[in-house]
Write a protein that holds these residues in place. Structure first.
Motif, PDB file in Angstrom:
ATOM      1  N   ASP A 346      33.863 -11.522  43.475  1.00 45.16           N
ATOM      2  CA  ASP A 346      33.238 -11.382  42.155  1.00 45.16           C
ATOM      3  C   ASP A 346      34.065 -12.082  41.080  1.00 45.16           C
ATOM      4  O   ASP A 346      33.508 -12.715  40.174  1.00 45.16           O
ATOM      5  CB  ASP A 346      33.064  -9.906  41.802  1.00 45.16           C
ATOM      6  CG  ASP A 346      31.944  -9.248  42.600  1.00 45.16           C
ATOM      7  OD1 ASP A 346      31.056  -9.986  43.075  1.00 45.16           O
ATOM      8  OD2 ASP A 346      31.963  -8.011  42.755  1.00 45.16           O
ATOM      9  N   GLU A 347      35.375 -11.972  41.146  1.00 48.07           N
ATOM     10  CA  GLU A 347      36.228 -12.638  40.161  1.00 48.07           C
ATOM     11  C   GLU A 347      36.088 -14.155  40.253  1.00 48.07           C
ATOM     12  O   GLU A 347      36.039 -14.854  39.238  1.00 48.07           O
ATOM     13  CB  GLU A 347      37.687 -12.223  40.366  1.00 48.07           C
ATOM     14  CG  GLU A 347      37.983 -10.797  39.964  1.00 48.07           C
ATOM     15  CD  GLU A 347      39.393 -10.373  40.323  1.00 48.07           C
ATOM     16  OE1 GLU A 347      39.963  -9.535  39.591  1.00 48.07           O
ATOM     17  OE2 GLU A 347      39.934 -10.872  41.338  1.00 48.07           O
ATOM     18  N   ILE A 348      36.026 -14.674  41.485  1.00 50.60           N
ATOM     19  CA  ILE A 348      35.865 -16.121  41.663  1.00 50.60           C
ATOM     20  C   ILE A 348      34.529 -16.587  41.098  1.00 50.60           C
ATOM     21  O   ILE A 348      34.451 -17.580  40.350  1.00 50.60           O
ATOM     22  CB  ILE A 348      35.979 -16.483  43.156  1.00 50.60           C
ATOM     23  CG1 ILE A 348      37.389 -16.206  43.661  1.00 50.60           C
ATOM     24  CG2 ILE A 348      35.607 -17.937  43.389  1.00 50.60           C
ATOM     25  CD1 ILE A 348      37.535 -16.339  45.165  1.00 50.60           C
ATOM     26  N   LEU A 349      33.466 -15.886  41.430  1.00 46.66           N
ATOM     27  CA  LEU A 349      32.134 -16.283  40.986  1.00 46.66           C
ATOM     28  C   LEU A 349      31.984 -16.126  39.474  1.00 46.66           C
ATOM     29  O   LEU A 349      31.353 -16.962  38.820  1.00 46.66           O
ATOM     30  CB  LEU A 349      31.081 -15.460  41.721  1.00 46.66           C
ATOM     31  CG  LEU A 349      31.039 -15.669  43.248  1.00 46.66           C
ATOM     32  CD1 LEU A 349      30.077 -14.683  43.891  1.00 46.66           C
ATOM     33  CD2 LEU A 349      30.662 -17.100  43.592  1.00 46.66           C
ATOM     34  N   ASP A 350      32.561 -15.080  38.904  1.00 43.06           N
ATOM     35  CA  ASP A 350      32.498 -14.907  37.448  1.00 43.06           C
ATOM     36  C   ASP A 350      33.260 -16.017  36.733  1.00 43.06           C
ATOM     37  O   ASP A 350      32.806 -16.543  35.710  1.00 43.06           O
ATOM     38  CB  ASP A 350      33.061 -13.541  37.049  1.00 43.06           C
ATOM     39  CG  ASP A 350      32.159 -12.391  37.459  1.00 43.06           C
ATOM     40  OD1 ASP A 350      30.980 -12.660  37.769  1.00 43.06           O
ATOM     41  OD2 ASP A 350      32.634 -11.239  37.478  1.00 43.06           O
ATOM     42  N   ASN A 351      34.419 -16.375  37.258  1.00 42.62           N
ATOM     43  CA  ASN A 351      35.206 -17.440  36.658  1.00 42.62           C
ATOM     44  C   ASN A 351      34.462 -18.773  36.733  1.00 42.62           C
ATOM     45  O   ASN A 351      34.445 -19.558  35.770  1.00 42.62           O
ATOM     46  CB  ASN A 351      36.553 -17.555  37.365  1.00 42.62           C
ATOM     47  CG  ASN A 351      37.487 -18.528  36.684  1.00 42.62           C
ATOM     48  OD1 ASN A 351      37.674 -18.480  35.473  1.00 42.62           O
ATOM     49  ND2 ASN A 351      38.075 -19.424  37.442  1.00 42.62           N
ATOM     50  N   LEU A 352      33.824 -19.033  37.866  1.00 35.44           N
ATOM     51  CA  LEU A 352      33.047 -20.259  38.011  1.00 35.44           C
ATOM     52  C   LEU A 352      31.854 -20.273  37.064  1.00 35.44           C
ATOM     53  O   LEU A 352      31.528 -21.306  36.468  1.00 35.44           O
ATOM     54  CB  LEU A 352      32.575 -20.395  39.459  1.00 35.44           C
ATOM     55  CG  LEU A 352      31.750 -21.636  39.801  1.00 35.44           C
ATOM     56  CD1 LEU A 352      32.573 -22.893  39.535  1.00 35.44           C
ATOM     57  CD2 LEU A 352      31.300 -21.607  41.248  1.00 35.44           C
ATOM     58  N   ALA A 353      31.210 -19.126  36.895  1.00 37.50           N
ATOM     59  CA  ALA A 353      30.070 -19.047  35.975  1.00 37.50           C
ATOM     60  C   ALA A 353      30.503 -19.326  34.540  1.00 37.50           C
ATOM     61  O   ALA A 353      29.809 -20.042  33.801  1.00 37.50           O
ATOM     62  CB  ALA A 353      29.412 -17.660  36.076  1.00 37.50           C
ATOM     63  N   ARG A 354      31.656 -18.792  34.146  1.00 32.88           N
ATOM     64  CA  ARG A 354      32.154 -19.054  32.788  1.00 32.88           C
ATOM     65  C   ARG A 354      32.476 -20.530  32.604  1.00 32.88           C
ATOM     66  O   ARG A 354      32.212 -21.109  31.546  1.00 32.88           O
ATOM     67  CB  ARG A 354      33.389 -18.195  32.519  1.00 32.88           C
ATOM     68  CG  ARG A 354      33.095 -16.721  32.305  1.00 32.88           C
ATOM     69  CD  ARG A 354      34.303 -15.998  31.731  1.00 32.88           C
ATOM     70  NE  ARG A 354      35.426 -16.046  32.648  1.00 32.88           N
ATOM     71  CZ  ARG A 354      35.658 -15.117  33.578  1.00 32.88           C
ATOM     72  NH1 ARG A 354      34.839 -14.077  33.710  1.00 32.88           N
ATOM     73  NH2 ARG A 354      36.707 -15.211  34.375  1.00 32.88           N
ATOM     74  N   TYR A 355      33.053 -21.149  33.638  1.00 32.61           N
ATOM     75  CA  TYR A 355      33.383 -22.566  33.538  1.00 32.61           C
ATOM     76  C   TYR A 355      32.113 -23.409  33.417  1.00 32.61           C
ATOM     77  O   TYR A 355      32.039 -24.327  32.583  1.00 32.61           O
ATOM     78  CB  TYR A 355      34.186 -23.003  34.756  1.00 32.61           C
ATOM     79  CG  TYR A 355      34.576 -24.455  34.736  1.00 32.61           C
ATOM     80  CD1 TYR A 355      35.561 -24.912  33.862  1.00 32.61           C
ATOM     81  CD2 TYR A 355      33.961 -25.374  35.575  1.00 32.61           C
ATOM     82  CE1 TYR A 355      35.924 -26.243  33.831  1.00 32.61           C
ATOM     83  CE2 TYR A 355      34.315 -26.706  35.553  1.00 32.61           C
ATOM     84  CZ  TYR A 355      35.299 -27.134  34.685  1.00 32.61           C
ATOM     85  OH  TYR A 355      35.640 -28.457  34.652  1.00 32.61           O
ATOM     86  N   CYS A 356      31.107 -23.098  34.219  1.00 32.76           N
ATOM     87  CA  CYS A 356      29.845 -23.847  34.134  1.00 32.76           C
ATOM     88  C   CYS A 356      29.206 -23.670  32.762  1.00 32.76           C
ATOM     89  O   CYS A 356      28.658 -24.621  32.187  1.00 32.76           O
ATOM     90  CB  CYS A 356      28.896 -23.381  35.234  1.00 32.76           C
ATOM     91  SG  CYS A 356      29.393 -23.839  36.906  1.00 32.76           S
ATOM     92  N   GLN A 357      29.262 -22.460  32.229  1.00 34.54           N
ATOM     93  CA  GLN A 357      28.707 -22.217  30.899  1.00 34.54           C
ATOM     94  C   GLN A 357      29.444 -23.026  29.853  1.00 34.54           C
ATOM     95  O   GLN A 357      28.838 -23.602  28.935  1.00 34.54           O
ATOM     96  CB  GLN A 357      28.787 -20.720  30.575  1.00 34.54           C
ATOM     97  CG  GLN A 357      28.163 -20.331  29.231  1.00 34.54           C
ATOM     98  CD  GLN A 357      26.663 -20.473  29.248  1.00 34.54           C
ATOM     99  OE1 GLN A 357      26.037 -20.252  30.285  1.00 34.54           O
ATOM    100  NE2 GLN A 357      26.072 -20.848  28.131  1.00 34.54           N
TER     101      GLN A 357
END
Length: 364
Positions: A346-357
């Motif tokens: 979840d931390e990896i996916l959340d971090n990736l989502a923030r970067y894409c945003q």
């Protein structure tokens, strides 16, 4: 007999002022000058004379008199430093905004790939040091470029959860092995002997070299112990991978299931490999996403091999290179150090989502 010296201004603290001053005097993050001023005012508020405060805090009489007077006149605001005299500011907020806007949104006029402090100074009509200060203040570094890659794997989320789940909660009666190959390891020899390190002088070697061939290293990292099963292969086809699978099978306890974390290399999915895996049901393959080799912990071990052995070694043949690497791997296994994975899926996916945003909203 009359009183000696001028009468001291009365200094009485409110509860809020006393708490603020005590906080300033105790906090480690408070500037030492402000902490001293707070202690002076607190001592004066206890009814001490200026000379008593001088002796107690070991400061000069003018210092005590100054901050007593400043506090009586301006209270807490009086303990702050007053603006110092000097030349008027020549670089306005509008100048700073123009520099930042040009850095982020414009290309250099001379067809350079990026701005330098000199080219920006010329374009803005400012000094090079002024541009440098502005860039440092806003952490702008036009000379640096970072690479990035987003996976296009349609099963990216599922594969991340699968692999990270193995790292954080491995099966109790199984081994988790991170498997990959370091292909194209070159046997390089310098054209002259490397000169040893000396006081004030680092080790020196020639910039040119002679190639003596390449080899590939297959490795399986046990995430629990940090030990590595390795095997050199001159090629990296499915035949070589199958040979390495047999090596893993022979060097692991037969009663344990084996969960292998692998990348999406095509040779891992050939009919011959699939047939062998069906005949050996204790092997379970887990694939990292496309362009997701950073999920494979054996890549971290390959980095250790490169930094601590390969980058500064010289070899006159492939056999010499393989012997040297085997000795290094044996030394590693004598004192293995496991790499501990800490990030949850979840931390990896959340971090990736923030970067894409962030990159989608940057408008660049």
């Amino acid at each position: 007999m009359g009183s000696r010296g001028p009468a001291l201004p009365q200094l009485v603290l409110s509860d809020v002022e006393r708490q603020t001053l005590e906080g300033w005097s105790r906090r480690r993050s408070t500037a030492q000058a402000l902490a001293l001023r707070a202690r002076i005012v607190l001592a004066c508020a206890e009814g001490l004379s200026n000379m008593d405060v001088v002796r107690q805090l070991r400061v000069s009489p003018p210092t005590v008199g100054k901050w007593r007077r400043r506090f009586v006149e301006h209270r807490l605001d009086g303990l702050a430093d007053e603006p110092r005299p000097g030349a008027a500011r020549t670089i306005t907020d509008e100048h700073v905004e123009r520099v930042i806007t040009a850095t982020l949104e414009q290309a250099p006029p001379n067809n350079d790939s990026h701005w330098s402090t000199r080219s920006m100074a010329t374009a803005m009509g400012m000094s090079q040091s002024a541009i440098s200060r502005i860039w440092r203040a806003f952490e702008l570094k036009p000379h640096l470029v970072q690479t990035w890659k987003l996976s296009t794997d349609p099963w990216f989320v599922d594969k991340v959860r699968d692999v990270v789940g193995l790292y954080l909660d491995p099966p109790a009666t199984a081994m988790v092995l991170c498997v990959d190959e370091k292909s194209g390891m070159q046997a390089l020899d310098r054209t002259a002997p490397t000169l040893p390190i000396m006081p004030t002088t680092p080790a020196r070697r020639t910039h040119d070299y002679v190639r003596h061939g390449t080899t590939s290293l297959f490795a399986a990292l046990d995430i629990a112990t940090g030990t590595v099963i390795s095997q050199h292969q001159r090629r990296h086809r499915h035949q070589e991978f199958l040979r390495f699978l047999k090596t893993i099978d022979a060097n692991t306890p037969p009663e344990l299931d084996l969960h292998l974390v692998c990348d999406n290399y095509a040779t891992y999915k050939t009919p011959e490999i699939k047939t062998w895996l069906i005949r050996h049901p204790r092997f379970h393959l887990h694939f990292t996403p496309t362009s997701g080799s950073w999920l494979n912990l054996v890549e971290r071990w390959f980095a250790e091999l490169t930094n601590r052995k390969l980058r500064r070694s010289a070899h006159r043949s492939i056999a010499e290179l393989e012997t040297d690497v085997n000795a290094w791997v044996a030394a590693w296994n004598d004192n293995p150090k496991p790499f501990v994975w800490t990030k949850t899926a979840d931390e990896i996916l959340d971090n990736l989502a923030r970067y894409c945003q962030r990159i989608n909203d940057s408008r660049h």
